[in-house]
Design an enzyme around this catalytic site. Structure first.
Site, PDB file in Angstrom:
ATOM      1  NE  ARG A  71     -53.753 -61.593  79.917  1.00 25.97           N
ATOM      2  CZ  ARG A  71     -52.868 -62.388  80.511  1.00 25.97           C
ATOM      3  NH1 ARG A  71     -53.017 -63.694  80.463  1.00 25.97           N
ATOM      4  NH2 ARG A  71     -51.836 -61.892  81.152  1.00 25.97           N
ATOM      5  CB  SER A 173     -49.052 -63.480  79.422  1.00 19.33           C
ATOM      6  OG  SER A 173     -48.125 -64.330  80.040  1.00 19.33           O
ATOM      7  CG  ASP A 330     -44.789 -66.605  79.695  1.00 18.46           C
ATOM      8  OD1 ASP A 330     -43.660 -66.081  79.836  1.00 18.46           O
ATOM      9  OD2 ASP A 330     -45.803 -66.175  80.273  1.00 18.46           O
ATOM     10  CG  ASP A 332     -45.476 -62.077  79.152  1.00 21.17           C
ATOM     11  OD1 ASP A 332     -45.473 -63.325  79.262  1.00 21.17           O
ATOM     12  OD2 ASP A 332     -45.972 -61.334  80.030  1.00 21.17           O
ATOM     13  CG  ASP A 334     -44.760 -63.028  82.800  1.00 18.79           C
ATOM     14  OD1 ASP A 334     -44.909 -64.038  82.081  1.00 18.79           O
ATOM     15  OD2 ASP A 334     -45.725 -62.398  83.284  1.00 18.79           O
ATOM     16  NE  ARG A 335     -46.878 -68.113  82.808  1.00 16.72           N
ATOM     17  CZ  ARG A 335     -47.806 -69.067  82.855  1.00 16.72           C
ATOM     18  NH1 ARG A 335     -48.348 -69.405  83.993  1.00 16.72           N
ATOM     19  NH2 ARG A 335     -48.184 -69.674  81.757  1.00 16.72           N
ATOM     20  CB  THR A 408     -54.184 -66.801  93.778  1.00 17.57           C
ATOM     21  OG1 THR A 408     -54.682 -67.726  94.719  1.00 17.57           O
ATOM     22  CG2 THR A 408     -53.636 -67.550  92.595  1.00 17.57           C
ATOM     23  CD  GLU A 432     -48.278 -66.819  90.023  1.00 14.26           C
ATOM     24  OE1 GLU A 432     -49.195 -66.490  90.784  1.00 14.26           O
ATOM     25  OE2 GLU A 432     -48.152 -66.375  88.874  1.00 14.26           O
TER      26      GLU A 432
END
Length: 620
Positions: A71, A173, A330, A332, A334-335, A408, A432
């Site tokens: 990233r 993301s 978000d 992309d 995924d959250r 994590t 998470e």
């Protein structure tokens, strides 16, 4: 990780920079290999202008390939995301996969992308995905390349569903608009963990020179090795998702209104389809944010975790149409962030831990209704990361299923869920605190699409009992014990300062002595996952895997508090997470909040010492 030293080449003529030889070599090699006119021209201009500082930023060190892949900002040079670094990365990854899988050329890989683009350097997620596909196809490897943008979870889903060797998602993301990323999944459908990151890293260094056809991206359009999985995977994903719809009749009659925002990302179309799969009326989309836009024009940061600032337009639309619940993905998808209008007229944005409690309770309750045989409980699991709330542990203790904690990051939960699945266990849920949820284990990663529709079904079901999400959350805390959490961070750009801060904690009262107090709060246990020390274990060794490359210390306090300090893998932040857990029964949440605030104040003052280390607090 330093860049591989190229063969000796004279500095570009007229550079006259007197730059160190390595920088001269790197830039000369770059200009030989880079066929993108925008990035090569920008490097030529930096050389001609003698802009040594900017050249050092672009060529100082190659992007490090970690378990999260890459990233970085888009732009020219080995430290940035661009056509050439994508080619180099994919060549290395391809060679590594050839070594790991003898059947790579039969099974193949999947590649997808989000909607990011950087006109100044000619880079975009779509172009990077096509260049990555080209690398594999030139080596005879089948590629399942999505023809259009998808949510990130579609990549791990496709790997598992089609039994492929690996998956690549081109996305950054929720990072700022100038960034992009390269996220990698292994053949088990989970993100890679060590030692694969090191193996891939080494293979990249060994394959830096572009292969003969590396730049011929039009190859992918005519190759028999190219497959477009968009239609079939889209169909299969939503068919699998239907298995997690528990109250179709309630959904059909639900009067609950939802507002959805995809924050200029990829989520809009997929969340609409998910609602359809559950027989829910479609959510009202925030019109200014529903179409993908790499400029993210309406938000400062495209991160729903930042809370109300990102949700302003959603709240305005919800107030207008009298909707009480906002769902935000978000970019992309995924959250997921969720907000609910309270009776006071205020909007409450649930924390990741609060939504984890709600979804965990809901998935267990729904599973229990379907599985009357209680003997199945012994093979049933939920997971969360070590910095997330322990609420699932409390529910598991009372209800009789298993709870496990991982390091994590979803790479750990995804891999653990896959191991448990292989042993015939059922993983109901993993989460998470950073608003990531795995509600359906057919995707071994966080998935904001499934989480959004499952949350909508939960809200619709609660509405039939005249309950809000907030009321149900409170009921969970009364039944299983209040879990009050808080999290924040300090910004620190200097690695040396970070080392000193954590070094000070390890040598607090003299050499190799951790602190025994934090202000007035007594410390009862310490776990250091950087060094592998855990004084709550008989042999003083931590059970969870340790990593010397990142800092992470957890303090357990005599008052039932737990606090973790850790460095971020993707941002210049030192983060902290704190929680107070009370036993079941009507505890006083206000008193607990006050005590947690005092504890956090002591941690900031005594352990972070922001003045001493010149740390920048989180901007409110």
């Amino acid at each position: 990780m330093a860049a591989a030293t190229p063969t000796e080449t004279p500095a570009p003529e007229g550079s006259g920079l007197g730059m160190d030889a390595r920088l001269d070599q790197e830039t000369a090699q770059w200009l030989r290999w880079d066929q993108n006119p925008l990035t090569s021209e920008s490097v030529k201009q930096l050389i001609a202008g003698g802009n040594k500082e900017e050249l050092r930023k672009c060529f100082g060190a190659r992007m490090e390939f970690g378990t999260a892949g890459l990233r970085a900002p888009m732009g020219a040079g080995i430290s940035r995301m661009n056509d050439l670094t994508i080619i180099q990365t994919t060549q290395g990854f391809c060679r590594y996969l050839e070594k790991q899988f003898s059947d790579l050329k039969q099974r193949g890989v999947v590649i997808s992308f989000d909607a990011r683009a950087h006109p100044a350097s000619g880079g975009s997620s779509r172009r990077f995905a096509r260049l990555a596909a080209t690398a594999f196809i030139t080596q005879g490897v089948p590629v399942y390349l999505f023809s259009d943008i998808t949510p990130t979870p579609f990549v791990p889903y496709t790997v598992s569903h089609l039994k492929l060797c690996a998956g690549i998602m081109i996305t950054a993301s929720h990072n700022p608009k100038q960034d992009n990323g390269y996220k990698v999944y292994w053949d088990n459908g989970a993100q890679i963990i060590s030692p694969h990151d090191r193996g891939i890293s080494q293979a990249i260094e060994e394959n830096l020179e572009p292969w003969p056809q590396a730049w011929e991206e039009s190859l992918v359009d005519s190759s028999p090795l190219l497959h477009n999985p968009s239609a079939s995977i889209g169909n299969d994903y939503f068919e699998d998702l239907k298995k997690y719809c528990f109250h179709r009749t309630v959904n059909k009659e639900s009067k609950v209104k939802f507002v959805h925002t995809s924050v200029h990302g990829v989520g809009h179309e997929f969340v609409q389809l998910a609602f359809k799969a559950f027989d829910l009326a479609p959510p009202e989309a925030v019109p200014q944010q529903k179409d993908p836009d790499p400029e993210f024009p309406t938000v400062k940061y495209p991160n729903p975790e930042e809370g109300k600032g990102v949700l302003t337009l959603s709240f305005a639309l919800a107030d207008k149409i009298k909707a009480k619940i906002v769902l935000a993905n978000d970019p992309d998808a995924d959250r997921l962030a969720v907000a609910e209008k309270q009776d006071s007229g205020e909007w409450r944005v649930f924390s990741g831990n609060e939504l984890g409690a709600l979804l965990g309770w809901w998935l267990f309750t729904s599973w229990k209704e379907k599985n009357q045989d209680q003997s199945n409980l012994k093979d049933t699991y939920m997971l969360s990361s070590t910095v997330s709330s322990k609420i699932l542990r409390a529910i598991a203790l009372k209800e009789g299923f298993h709870f496990e904690e991982t390091l994590t990051g979803f790479k750990w939960m995804g891999n653990r869920a896959q191991q448990l699945g292989d042993q015939g266990k059922t993983v109901l849920f993993a989460f998470e605190e950073a608003i990531g949820y795995m509600c359906c284990p057919f995707v071994l990663d966080k998935d904001g699409v499934s989480a959004a529709v499952i949350c909508a079904e939960l809200a619709s079901f609660l509405a039939t009992k005249n309950l809000s999400l907030s009321q149900q959350l409170n009921a969970i805390y009364v039944e299983y014990g209040y879990h009050i959490t808080t999290a924040s961070y300090f910004i620190c750009h200097d690695q040396g300062t970070i080392q000193n801060l954590f070094g000070n904690l390890r040598n607090y009262d003299g050499k190799n002595n951790y602190p025994k107090m934090c202000g007035k709060f007594e410390i009862s246990a310490i776990r250091d996952l950087t060094t592998g020390y855990d004084d709550s274990q008989p042999d003083k060794k931590a059970v969870l895997p340790t990593s010397k490359s990142s800092q992470m210390i957890t303090f357990t306090f005599a008052n039932g508090g737990v606090a973790t300090m850790r460095t971020s893998g993707t941002e210049p932040k030192i983060k902290y997470y704190a929680e107070l857990c009370a036993p079941p029964g009507n505890s006083d949440p206000e008193h607990l909040k006050k005590e947690l605030d005092e504890l956090v104040g002591a941690i900031e003052e005594h352990f972070f010492q922001p003045q001493k280390y010149n740390l920048q607090p989180k901007a409110e």
